[in-house]
Write a protein that holds these residues in place. Structure first.
Motif, PDB file in Angstrom:
ATOM      1  N   ARG A  35       0.814  -1.214   0.000  1.00  0.00           N
ATOM      2  CA  ARG A  35       0.000   0.000   0.000  1.00  0.00           C
ATOM      3  C   ARG A  35       0.843   1.258   0.000  1.00  0.00           C
ATOM      4  O   ARG A  35       0.349   2.348  -0.224  1.00  0.00           O
ATOM      5  CB  ARG A  35      -0.911   0.015   1.236  1.00  0.00           C
ATOM      6  N   GLY A  36       2.135   1.123   0.329  1.00  0.00           N
ATOM      7  CA  GLY A  36       3.013   2.282   0.346  1.00  0.00           C
ATOM      8  C   GLY A  36       2.754   3.194   1.515  1.00  0.00           C
ATOM      9  O   GLY A  36       3.017   4.372   1.448  1.00  0.00           O
ATOM     10  N   ALA A  37       2.214   2.678   2.632  1.00  0.00           N
ATOM     11  CA  ALA A  37       1.926   3.500   3.793  1.00  0.00           C
ATOM     12  C   ALA A  37       1.966   2.634   5.028  1.00  0.00           C
ATOM     13  O   ALA A  37       1.730   1.425   4.966  1.00  0.00           O
ATOM     14  CB  ALA A  37       0.563   4.175   3.656  1.00  0.00           C
ATOM     15  N   PRO A  38       2.291   3.217   6.201  1.00  0.00           N
ATOM     16  CA  PRO A  38       2.309   2.454   7.433  1.00  0.00           C
ATOM     17  C   PRO A  38       0.929   1.878   7.734  1.00  0.00           C
ATOM     18  O   PRO A  38      -0.098   2.498   7.453  1.00  0.00           O
ATOM     19  CB  PRO A  38       2.716   3.492   8.489  1.00  0.00           C
ATOM     20  N   VAL A  39       0.906   0.678   8.283  1.00  0.00           N
ATOM     21  CA  VAL A  39      -0.350   0.048   8.674  1.00  0.00           C
ATOM     22  C   VAL A  39      -0.530   0.227  10.167  1.00  0.00           C
ATOM     23  O   VAL A  39       0.361  -0.081  10.950  1.00  0.00           O
ATOM     24  CB  VAL A  39      -0.341  -1.448   8.315  1.00  0.00           C
ATOM     25  N   ASP A  40      -1.663   0.710  10.600  1.00  0.00           N
ATOM     26  CA  ASP A  40      -1.936   0.957  12.004  1.00  0.00           C
ATOM     27  C   ASP A  40      -2.809  -0.151  12.556  1.00  0.00           C
ATOM     28  O   ASP A  40      -4.020  -0.181  12.323  1.00  0.00           O
ATOM     29  CB  ASP A  40      -2.615   2.320  12.177  1.00  0.00           C
ATOM     30  N   HIS A  41      -2.190  -1.119  13.234  1.00  0.00           N
ATOM     31  CA  HIS A  41      -2.930  -2.193  13.868  1.00  0.00           C
ATOM     32  C   HIS A  41      -3.096  -1.932  15.362  1.00  0.00           C
ATOM     33  O   HIS A  41      -3.459  -2.830  16.111  1.00  0.00           O
ATOM     34  CB  HIS A  41      -2.190  -3.524  13.660  1.00  0.00           C
ATOM     35  N   GLU A  42      -2.749  -0.763  15.827  1.00  0.00           N
ATOM     36  CA  GLU A  42      -2.773  -0.461  17.248  1.00  0.00           C
ATOM     37  C   GLU A  42      -4.105   0.119  17.661  1.00  0.00           C
ATOM     38  O   GLU A  42      -4.856   0.684  16.872  1.00  0.00           O
ATOM     39  CB  GLU A  42      -1.639   0.534  17.585  1.00  0.00           C
ATOM     40  N   ASP A  43      -4.344  -0.014  18.955  1.00  0.00           N
ATOM     41  CA  ASP A  43      -5.553   0.566  19.528  1.00  0.00           C
ATOM     42  C   ASP A  43      -5.532   2.078  19.333  1.00  0.00           C
ATOM     43  O   ASP A  43      -4.502   2.720  19.477  1.00  0.00           O
ATOM     44  CB  ASP A  43      -5.602   0.218  21.024  1.00  0.00           C
TER      45      ASP A  43
ATOM     46  N   ARG B 274       5.212   0.423  16.978  1.00  0.00           N
ATOM     47  CA  ARG B 274       3.919   0.134  17.589  1.00  0.00           C
ATOM     48  C   ARG B 274       3.421   1.341  18.382  1.00  0.00           C
ATOM     49  O   ARG B 274       4.187   2.236  18.725  1.00  0.00           O
ATOM     50  CB  ARG B 274       4.034  -1.068  18.515  1.00  0.00           C
ATOM     51  N   GLY B 275       2.143   1.341  18.680  1.00  0.00           N
ATOM     52  CA  GLY B 275       1.519   2.450  19.381  1.00  0.00           C
ATOM     53  C   GLY B 275       2.186   2.819  20.697  1.00  0.00           C
ATOM     54  O   GLY B 275       2.488   3.997  20.934  1.00  0.00           O
ATOM     55  N   PRO B 276       2.436   1.845  21.620  1.00  0.00           N
ATOM     56  CA  PRO B 276       3.072   2.202  22.901  1.00  0.00           C
ATOM     57  C   PRO B 276       4.443   2.848  22.720  1.00  0.00           C
ATOM     58  O   PRO B 276       4.751   3.849  23.358  1.00  0.00           O
ATOM     59  CB  PRO B 276       3.179   0.856  23.622  1.00  0.00           C
ATOM     60  N   SER B 277       5.258   2.281  21.850  1.00  0.00           N
ATOM     61  CA  SER B 277       6.598   2.826  21.621  1.00  0.00           C
ATOM     62  C   SER B 277       6.517   4.225  21.035  1.00  0.00           C
ATOM     63  O   SER B 277       7.271   5.128  21.415  1.00  0.00           O
ATOM     64  CB  SER B 277       7.391   1.919  20.672  1.00  0.00           C
ATOM     65  N   ARG B 278       5.581   4.389  20.102  1.00  0.00           N
ATOM     66  CA  ARG B 278       5.428   5.688  19.447  1.00  0.00           C
ATOM     67  C   ARG B 278       5.045   6.763  20.461  1.00  0.00           C
ATOM     68  O   ARG B 278       5.607   7.867  20.463  1.00  0.00           O
ATOM     69  CB  ARG B 278       4.372   5.577  18.348  1.00  0.00           C
ATOM     70  N   ALA B 279       4.097   6.456  21.328  1.00  0.00           N
ATOM     71  CA  ALA B 279       3.656   7.434  22.323  1.00  0.00           C
ATOM     72  C   ALA B 279       4.778   7.781  23.293  1.00  0.00           C
ATOM     73  O   ALA B 279       4.982   8.949  23.647  1.00  0.00           O
ATOM     74  CB  ALA B 279       2.441   6.895  23.080  1.00  0.00           C
ATOM     75  N   VAL B 280       5.540   6.776  23.712  1.00  0.00           N
ATOM     76  CA  VAL B 280       6.650   7.005  24.647  1.00  0.00           C
ATOM     77  C   VAL B 280       7.719   7.876  24.013  1.00  0.00           C
ATOM     78  O   VAL B 280       8.254   8.803  24.647  1.00  0.00           O
ATOM     79  CB  VAL B 280       7.243   5.656  25.106  1.00  0.00           C
TER      80      VAL B 280
END
Length: 441
Positions: free
Chosen positions: A23-31, A180-186
């Motif tokens: 798809r050429g874009a990040p996939v968001d599987h996180e809450d 991943r979502g947790p790492s990104r937020a931190v």
């Protein structure tokens, strides 16, 4: 840096928890709660910027630039010395000024003229803002009471906005890396409140805008090179513009967009040598044109030490921290791990060092080429400051000349942070973040 492209998976496969090359874009599987947390972090940062940019004495970083703004609007020149019959420059007492050869006297002798030592593009933007504020509200730099709202609005628009934009682009870059979502937020919280960007977001300075443009350049380079962003001409144009702005605002930090540009030229030579060069030519051409017109040379005055040594210059006999004469090994230690140390005051940035070590010894490391390129840029910038300066960036809490490297270091450590799974690892990281946030506060 060719291994950057090898970090992208084949079509339809996930890589490192969230990158879909098909798809050429990040996939968001996180809450979605983690996205909400990032938005909350940005809102808190924005609130701090708005309420934290308060009235305070105008320091040297602002004073020198305001001197140029005043000269441009009152004298029509970059020269800080008033012409005959003109009022004196109220900001002309700044120590951040140099003497260049530029004004012809009546007997044909070329006299030395005083100009700000700050690069000209940011003062030019400030001048445009001042003209608008003067027309709209009647605010005047000759009126001391008007200086506070003028400087406050300039700081909000040029620095505070750059800080918030850097956080947003940093988050998007983490998405490109597949965090991943947790790492990104931190990591977003660490950049927002655990680095010098936080405190400098409320002061008129060039380092935060430069950091913003560095993040923009890295985001576009990784996105285009990794396939997350479609290679459209306007993106290469935007990359060139952002990359070209960095050295015109904070010259040494230009090493990072330069390395990113080398990578993109290797991947997309046609687009970069046309649209990319066109974008970079705008800020670089304007900077060079002003410097040639004012000083006779396109080179920044920072690389022409004789301009600082005119007869009455402060820099002939500097005082306090400006007058240090330490061995270079001692200076380097205190830049990095000592009393003004990047890693002693903001140890969360050690994640970037750890990420670089892992990438150096593990060929399968995600985004290995990009991380090693970031490490090279950091080493080059460190070498420059260790050999060319001696005062730790003045009397500030930490080494302010490292501000533009802080987002890069956190991005270098992002794949490593994203791989943490054990509780003790997160506790240790939390301890590092706590120390960093205390230093930033």
């Amino acid at each position: 840096m060719n291994s950057i492209s090898r970090s992208v998976p084949s079509k339809g496969k996930r890589h490192n928890g969230g990158f879909n090359a098909g798809r050429g874009a990040p996939v968001d599987h996180e809450d979605s709660s983690y996205r909400s947390l990032e938005i909350l972090i940005l809102c808190v940062a924005a609130t701090f910027v708005v309420w934290g940019t308060y009235a305070r004495p105008v320091g040297e970083p602002a004073l020198s630039r305001l001197a140029t703004v005043y000269s441009l609007t009152e004298y029509g020149s970059f020269c800080l010395d008033p012409p005959p019959g003109a009022p004196s420059n109220p900001f002309g007492a700044t120590i951040d000024k140099v003497m260049v050869r530029g004004r012809a006297a009546g007997n044909g002798v070329v006299e030395g003229v005083m100009i700000s030592s700050k690069p000209p593009l940011m003062p030019l933007v400030m001048t445009a803002e001042y003209v608008v504020l003067n027309k709209l509200f009647g605010w005047d730099l000759d009126d001391e009471a008007d200086c506070e709202p003028i400087v406050r609005l300039m700081t909000l628009s040029l620095v505070g906005a750059a800080y918030l934009t850097a956080l947003w682009l940093f988050s998007k870059t983490l998405g490109v890396l597949g965090c991943r979502g947790p790492s990104r937020a931190v990591l977003v919280a660490s950049l927002a409140f655990g680095t010098q960007l936080w405190g400098f977001s409320t002061l008129l300075n060039n380092h935060v805008p430069a950091a913003c443009m560095v993040v923009a350049s890295v985001y576009l380079a990784l996105g285009l090179g990794g396939g997350a962003l479609a290679p459209k001409p306007w993106r290469f144009l935007l990359f060139g513009l952002c990359a070209g702005l960095v050295p015109t605002v904070d010259m040494p930090a230009g090493v990072f967009p330069f390395l990113a540009a080398v990578y993109l030229v290797a991947r997309f030579p046609k687009q970069m040598l046309s649209w990319g060069v066109l974008g970079a030519a705008v800020p670089l051409g304007l900077h060079a044109g002003v410097m040639i017109a004012v000083t006779g040379s396109p080179l920044p005055v920072q690389v022409r030490h004789e301009t600082y040594l005119y007869e009455t210059a402060y820099w002939r006999h500097p005082m306090g921290i400006d007058g240090l004469s330490e061995p270079k090994s001692t200076y380097l230690f205190h830049m990095t791990f000592g009393r003004c140390g990047l890693f002693s005051l903001y140890p969360v940035l050690l994640a970037g060092v750890a990420g670089a070590v892992r990438a150096a010894f593990r060929r399968s490391s995600p985004w290995r080429g990009a991380i090693l390129a970031g490490a090279l840029g950091f080493a080059v910038l460190t070498f420059y400051y260790a050999t060319s300066t001696n005062n730790y960036g003045g009397e500030c809490y930490g080494f302010r000349w490292y501000i533009a490297t802080m987002p890069v270091l956190l991005l270098m450590g992002a794949p490593l942070v994203d791989s943490l799974r054990m509780r003790w690892q997160w506790v240790f990281l939390g301890f590092m973040i706590g120390i960093s946030c205390y230093s930033a506060w």
